[in-house]
Write an enzyme that holds these catalytic residues in place. Sequence first.
Site, PDB file in Angstrom:
ATOM      1  N   TYR A 153     -52.732 -22.039 -80.648  1.00 24.78           N
ATOM      2  CA  TYR A 153     -51.472 -23.108 -80.173  1.00 24.78           C
ATOM      3  C   TYR A 153     -51.941 -24.215 -79.585  1.00 24.78           C
ATOM      4  O   TYR A 153     -51.199 -24.659 -79.006  1.00 24.78           O
ATOM      5  CB  TYR A 153     -50.757 -22.100 -79.365  1.00 24.78           C
ATOM      6  N   ARG A 188     -55.448 -18.079 -77.758  1.00 22.13           N
ATOM      7  CA  ARG A 188     -54.183 -18.897 -77.704  1.00 22.13           C
ATOM      8  C   ARG A 188     -54.663 -20.613 -77.629  1.00 22.13           C
ATOM      9  O   ARG A 188     -54.053 -21.292 -78.436  1.00 22.13           O
ATOM     10  CB  ARG A 188     -53.524 -18.733 -76.271  1.00 22.13           C
ATOM     11  N   CYS A 199     -69.049 -19.349 -83.545  1.00 16.40           N
ATOM     12  CA  CYS A 199     -69.404 -20.545 -84.322  1.00 16.40           C
ATOM     13  C   CYS A 199     -68.187 -21.119 -85.036  1.00 16.40           C
ATOM     14  O   CYS A 199     -67.910 -20.947 -86.216  1.00 16.40           O
ATOM     15  CB  CYS A 199     -70.291 -19.762 -85.373  1.00 16.40           C
ATOM     16  N   GLU A 200     -67.055 -21.980 -84.159  1.00 17.01           N
ATOM     17  CA  GLU A 200     -66.243 -22.488 -84.959  1.00 17.01           C
ATOM     18  C   GLU A 200     -65.976 -23.473 -83.883  1.00 17.01           C
ATOM     19  O   GLU A 200     -65.959 -23.287 -82.511  1.00 17.01           O
ATOM     20  CB  GLU A 200     -64.910 -21.564 -84.892  1.00 17.01           C
ATOM     21  N   TYR A 224     -49.974 -12.260 -74.411  1.00 16.42           N
ATOM     22  CA  TYR A 224     -50.715 -12.922 -75.642  1.00 16.42           C
ATOM     23  C   TYR A 224     -52.130 -12.849 -75.356  1.00 16.42           C
ATOM     24  O   TYR A 224     -52.748 -14.116 -75.765  1.00 16.42           O
ATOM     25  CB  TYR A 224     -50.157 -14.139 -76.165  1.00 16.42           C
ATOM     26  N   PRO A 266     -37.904  -9.544 -72.195  1.00 18.50           N
ATOM     27  CA  PRO A 266     -38.766 -10.613 -71.902  1.00 18.50           C
ATOM     28  C   PRO A 266     -40.548  -9.892 -71.962  1.00 18.50           C
ATOM     29  O   PRO A 266     -40.474  -8.824 -71.749  1.00 18.50           O
ATOM     30  CB  PRO A 266     -38.572 -10.672 -70.556  1.00 18.50           C
ATOM     31  N   GLY A 267     -41.060 -10.848 -72.260  1.00 19.80           N
ATOM     32  CA  GLY A 267     -42.816 -10.591 -72.584  1.00 19.80           C
ATOM     33  C   GLY A 267     -43.504 -11.543 -71.650  1.00 19.80           C
ATOM     34  O   GLY A 267     -43.915 -11.109 -70.636  1.00 19.80           O
ATOM     35  N   ARG A 268     -43.738 -12.612 -72.270  1.00 14.16           N
ATOM     36  CA  ARG A 268     -44.706 -13.573 -71.611  1.00 14.16           C
ATOM     37  C   ARG A 268     -44.493 -13.897 -70.014  1.00 14.16           C
ATOM     38  O   ARG A 268     -45.260 -13.722 -69.082  1.00 14.16           O
ATOM     39  CB  ARG A 268     -44.623 -14.868 -71.986  1.00 14.16           C
TER      40      ARG A 268
HETATM   41  C1  LIG Z   1     -42.093 -11.859 -79.103  1.00  9.95           C
HETATM   42  C2  LIG Z   1     -40.707 -11.401 -78.764  1.00  9.95           C
HETATM   43  C3  LIG Z   1     -40.115 -11.189 -77.529  1.00  9.95           C
HETATM   44  C4  LIG Z   1     -40.713 -11.697 -76.334  1.00  9.95           C
HETATM   45  O1  LIG Z   1     -40.891 -13.161 -76.092  1.00  9.95           O
HETATM   46  P1  LIG Z   1     -41.711 -13.801 -75.190  1.00  9.95           P
HETATM   47  O2  LIG Z   1     -41.742 -15.199 -75.100  1.00  9.95           O
HETATM   48  O3  LIG Z   1     -42.902 -13.082 -74.831  1.00  9.95           O
HETATM   49  O4  LIG Z   1     -40.923 -13.362 -73.769  1.00  9.95           O
HETATM   50  C5  LIG Z   1     -38.958 -10.514 -77.393  1.00  9.95           C
HETATM   51  N1  LIG Z   1     -38.161 -10.549 -78.537  1.00  9.95           N
HETATM   52  C6  LIG Z   1     -38.621 -10.724 -79.974  1.00  9.95           C
HETATM   53  C7  LIG Z   1     -37.733 -10.256 -81.104  1.00  9.95           C
HETATM   54  C8  LIG Z   1     -39.779 -10.987 -79.817  1.00  9.95           C
HETATM   55  O5  LIG Z   1     -40.389 -11.156 -81.053  1.00  9.95           O
END
Ligand SMILES: *Cc1c(COP(=O)(O)O)cnc(C)c1O
Length: 446
Positions: free
Chosen positions: A336, A332, A364-365, A393, A293-295
């Site tokens: 996105y 972001r 300037c965009e 991110y 997990p990241g986000r």
């Molecule tokens: C970016 C990524 C994650 C984390 O994704 P989240 O949406 O931030 O949880 C995990 N595994 C891989 C392989 C990734 O590229």
Amino acid sequence: MSTHPIIAPNLADLLTTHSHLTLTSAGLMLDNVLLTTIADKVGTPCWVLGIGIVLQRLQRIKTAMQAAELNIRIHYAVKANDHCALLSRLGKEGYGADIVSFGELARTQKAGIPAQRILFSGVGKTETEIEQAIGLGVGQINVESAEELALISTIAVRLGKKAPVALRVNPDVDAHTHSKITTGLAHNKFGIPFNDAAALYAHAARLPGIDILGFATHIGSQILEIDPYRAAYARIASLVRDVRSQGLPVYVVDCGGGLGIAYGTDPEAQPEALAHVIRTELGGLDVQLALEPGRWVVGPAGVLLSRVILRKEQGMAVPFLIIDAAMNDLLRPSLYEAWHGILPLTAETMQRPLERVHVVGPVCESSDCFAQNRLLPKLQHQDTLALLDTGAYGSVMSSTYNSRPLAACVVIENNTWEIIRPRQSIEELWHDEIIPTSCAPSTPLA
Ligand SMILES: *Cc1c(COP(=O)(O)O)cnc(C)c1O
């Protein structure tokens, strides 16, 4: 401090869905620290990350997995937010890391996360990166193609080692997320096509430089529904059974990351629901499970503080609120079309009459726009605000476009705050640049 001023419903909704933020008569607080204090002392733009919040969220994932009787290793996805301060804190708590470059690997090593707890993902690892990863003894390399598998085997043999490898499989499921962050569809560049995976696994088992461990998958990011995970894990489970029936061992299934958060009014993904799906689809396989997990872990724990430079309203149906943060800080929205909540920092500004504005940065965009037609209390020159959910991110995607120095970074833990990266100085913008004699200014600059 406990009075909760009456504020507009849309702002109150944001406070309800963002439980780490509280509004007191002194102003908006993140994890019990007054954000105006940080804005005033450190200046703006400024990133603030609540490390205590990050740890609580990781604990929630852990608890959910334990409640489902899953033994799962958590490898935080470094690319979401790669501060050494954060990584070393997570390392101390026993978490591993998911990395996608040698730079990230080096950060985790500086932060003291043991190499054995590192998963190396990514669709284009260079030869040097693979060498360094094998040399340092990373726990697992997730391979994304037959070509990469062959390359890793060759490098490992040259080094006299065996590389621990899992195959990242593209399960061809639609995670219903933004087209720029989906990764699990057959036409995406990520992973090994599902139909090739079993044969490649058997091939990997015969390669001299490969220690084949199992399978990995990661179907995208900001996923708010659980069903795509169910579909992906069901396919992975069928692969595990398939290759085992051929007499090949499978030790590991890496379930990836991607859990979504509540930027707007969508409720965030629930780790408990994910745990249930993992349990149902993969629980009986007798494999070591992993999660990346990241986000979900860091996103809601961070805000970007900014100050209003000016209101541009002459002749405009909807005025522009020009703030001192821009797309070079938080990319972001431009990249996105991402939606981020915006809250003023003081109780007084929070109660002003509402108006519709476009919130933009000074770059300037035309895409340097944080919010269109956003209903906000009437803000003026020098008023401060927070862009919400920028812990993931956010600062990692910053650039110095328009020669704008990288913003300062602050962490909060145990009711206190600390700078973890000062604002970049103007001189640092060009300190590694070389001016050839032919280009040198005739009168040296002061
Ligand atoms: C970016 C990524 C994650 C984390 O994704 P989240 O949406 O931030 O949880 C995990 N595994 C891989 C392989 C990734 O590229």
